[in-house]
Design an enzyme around this catalytic site. Structure first.
Site, PDB file in Angstrom:
ATOM      1  N   HIS A 212      26.440 -27.087 -28.748  1.00 43.41           N
ATOM      2  CA  HIS A 212      27.027 -27.459 -27.457  1.00 43.41           C
ATOM      3  C   HIS A 212      28.544 -27.445 -27.593  1.00 43.41           C
ATOM      4  O   HIS A 212      29.105 -28.187 -28.395  1.00 43.41           O
ATOM      5  CB  HIS A 212      26.527 -28.848 -27.053  1.00 43.41           C
ATOM      6  CG  HIS A 212      26.719 -29.174 -25.613  1.00 43.41           C
ATOM      7  ND1 HIS A 212      26.907 -30.465 -25.176  1.00 43.41           N
ATOM      8  CD2 HIS A 212      26.732 -28.388 -24.507  1.00 43.41           C
ATOM      9  CE1 HIS A 212      27.035 -30.455 -23.859  1.00 43.41           C
ATOM     10  NE2 HIS A 212      26.930 -29.205 -23.428  1.00 43.41           N
ATOM     11  N   HIS A 291      24.741 -32.377 -13.436  1.00 40.19           N
ATOM     12  CA  HIS A 291      25.571 -33.056 -14.423  1.00 40.19           C
ATOM     13  C   HIS A 291      26.929 -32.356 -14.448  1.00 40.19           C
ATOM     14  O   HIS A 291      27.128 -31.353 -13.762  1.00 40.19           O
ATOM     15  CB  HIS A 291      24.928 -33.028 -15.822  1.00 40.19           C
ATOM     16  CG  HIS A 291      24.880 -31.664 -16.448  1.00 40.19           C
ATOM     17  ND1 HIS A 291      23.941 -30.713 -16.076  1.00 40.19           N
ATOM     18  CD2 HIS A 291      25.667 -31.073 -17.392  1.00 40.19           C
ATOM     19  CE1 HIS A 291      24.135 -29.605 -16.781  1.00 40.19           C
ATOM     20  NE2 HIS A 291      25.180 -29.787 -17.583  1.00 40.19           N
ATOM     21  N   HIS A 293      29.471 -30.488 -17.067  1.00 37.28           N
ATOM     22  CA  HIS A 293      29.779 -29.966 -18.407  1.00 37.28           C
ATOM     23  C   HIS A 293      31.306 -29.906 -18.518  1.00 37.28           C
ATOM     24  O   HIS A 293      31.975 -29.279 -17.698  1.00 37.28           O
ATOM     25  CB  HIS A 293      29.185 -28.572 -18.597  1.00 37.28           C
ATOM     26  CG  HIS A 293      29.545 -27.952 -19.914  1.00 37.28           C
ATOM     27  ND1 HIS A 293      28.859 -28.217 -21.077  1.00 37.28           N
ATOM     28  CD2 HIS A 293      30.549 -27.092 -20.251  1.00 37.28           C
ATOM     29  CE1 HIS A 293      29.405 -27.538 -22.073  1.00 37.28           C
ATOM     30  NE2 HIS A 293      30.445 -26.849 -21.587  1.00 37.28           N
TER      31      HIS A 293
END
Length: 319
Positions: A212, A291, A293
């Site tokens: 990530h 969400h 990022h």
């Protein structure tokens, strides 16, 4: 002169003529009599009566089931929002299972123009087929409502209006959204108020780099996303797997990136201040749900990421 008291026997002329007729033209006279008798004895055949067994109606062939609905992905879409908006039974997981071949191994990687099957009709969003109506007798007429007297109608209207006013007074009044508190020059803030749901550098096959490259902040769809610091917008638009994104260059040469936005409120070349709204969170691009990022980069492009939480903390932001 005939003798007195003797009776003469009268001749039977009708019988004689009858026998004579029978002797001379009996055949000619007999045929009409026989024909007439036959006509009375055997009347002409009547037309055929309709059969007592009525023809049964041929049942109609069942209609072919309609083809599954097809949805074309547009910018800003994700599987979760499509499933919710279209009422797909089973949610985005079922939608992905039905379209795995088209979407690929990553359920988050959808792109504009991709055609998705919404499954066979009859799910949550499909109406149930009406049952065939059975023949019935004449329906009974609905009882007519008696019109209320003028005084009663006026009283009922007053009661209804009063009840509506009472409900409106009891309903909680929505408060206007509070304006963001001003941020001191040079200060930094968190992009949203939610906590971190996916940490930086978490490994996994779902990311093309194998890990990530940023952090995911908890943010429901439509949450205001803020610029973490003052700077200049270098890009604002569609970013492929990142969906709708904004990239800002700050005074220290670092870049902040905000991805999967549902709406953008800034444009490239625009100057922003710390805490200024730049868009709304969402689930566009490679995303399985709403969400934010967030990345901090040393360059504008992908692959130059650094720890975003450590960067914000170094700027005095408490996370």
């Amino acid at each position: 002169m005939p003798a007195k008291g003797k009776h003469r026997r009268p001749k039977s002329r009708s019988i004689a003529r009858g026998f004579a007729a029978a002797g001379t033209g009996g055949a000619a006279l007999a045929l009409p009599l026989v024909g007439a008798a036959g006509a009375h004895a055997a009347p002409a055949a009547a037309p055929h009566a309709p059969s007592a067994v009525q023809a049964q109606p041929i049942a109609a062939a069942p209609a072919a089931a309609p083809a599954p609905a097809v949805y074309t992905v547009v910018p800003g879409d994700c599987l979760s929002t499509i499933a919710a908006d279209r009422g797909v039974e089973g949610g985005w997981q079922q939608l992905y299972a039905d379209n795995r071949e088209a979407v690929g191994a990553d359920p988050s990687l959808i792109h504009p123009g991709l055609r998705l099957s919404l499954g066979a009709p009859g799910g949550a969003g499909a109406a149930a087929p009406a049952q065939a109506a059975k023949p019935a007798g004449k329906p009974a007429a609905a009882p007519k409502k008696q019109a209320p007297a003028p005084a009663a109608a006026a009283a009922a209207g007053q009661r209804t209006a009063k009840a509506a006013a009472d409900r409106q007074a009891a309903a909680p009044k929505a408060s206007a959204p509070k304006a963001a508190a001003p941020v001191a020059a040079g200060a930094f803030v968190a992009p949203v108020g939610g906590g971190v749901s996916t940490a930086y550098r978490m490994s996994g096959a779902m990311w093309s780099s194998g890990y990530h490259t940023g952090v995911d902040f908890i943010a429901s769809s439509g949450t205001q996303v803020r610029a973490v610091g003052a700077g200049t917008v270098v890009s604002a638009g569609w970013g492929g797997a990142y969906g709708n994104e904004v990239v800002i260059r700050h005074a220290d040469g670092k870049y902040s990136q905000y991805a999967h936005l549902s709406q953008l409120s800034v444009t490239a070349g625009q100057s922003v201040t710390a805490g200024q709204g730049i868009g709304l969170s969402g689930s566009t691009g490679n995303s399985t749900g709403p969400h934010l990022h967030f990345e901090i980069r040393t360059g504008q492009s992908y692959g130059s990421d650094i720890d975003p939480i450590a960067y914000l903390r170094s700027k005095g932001v408490t996370i």
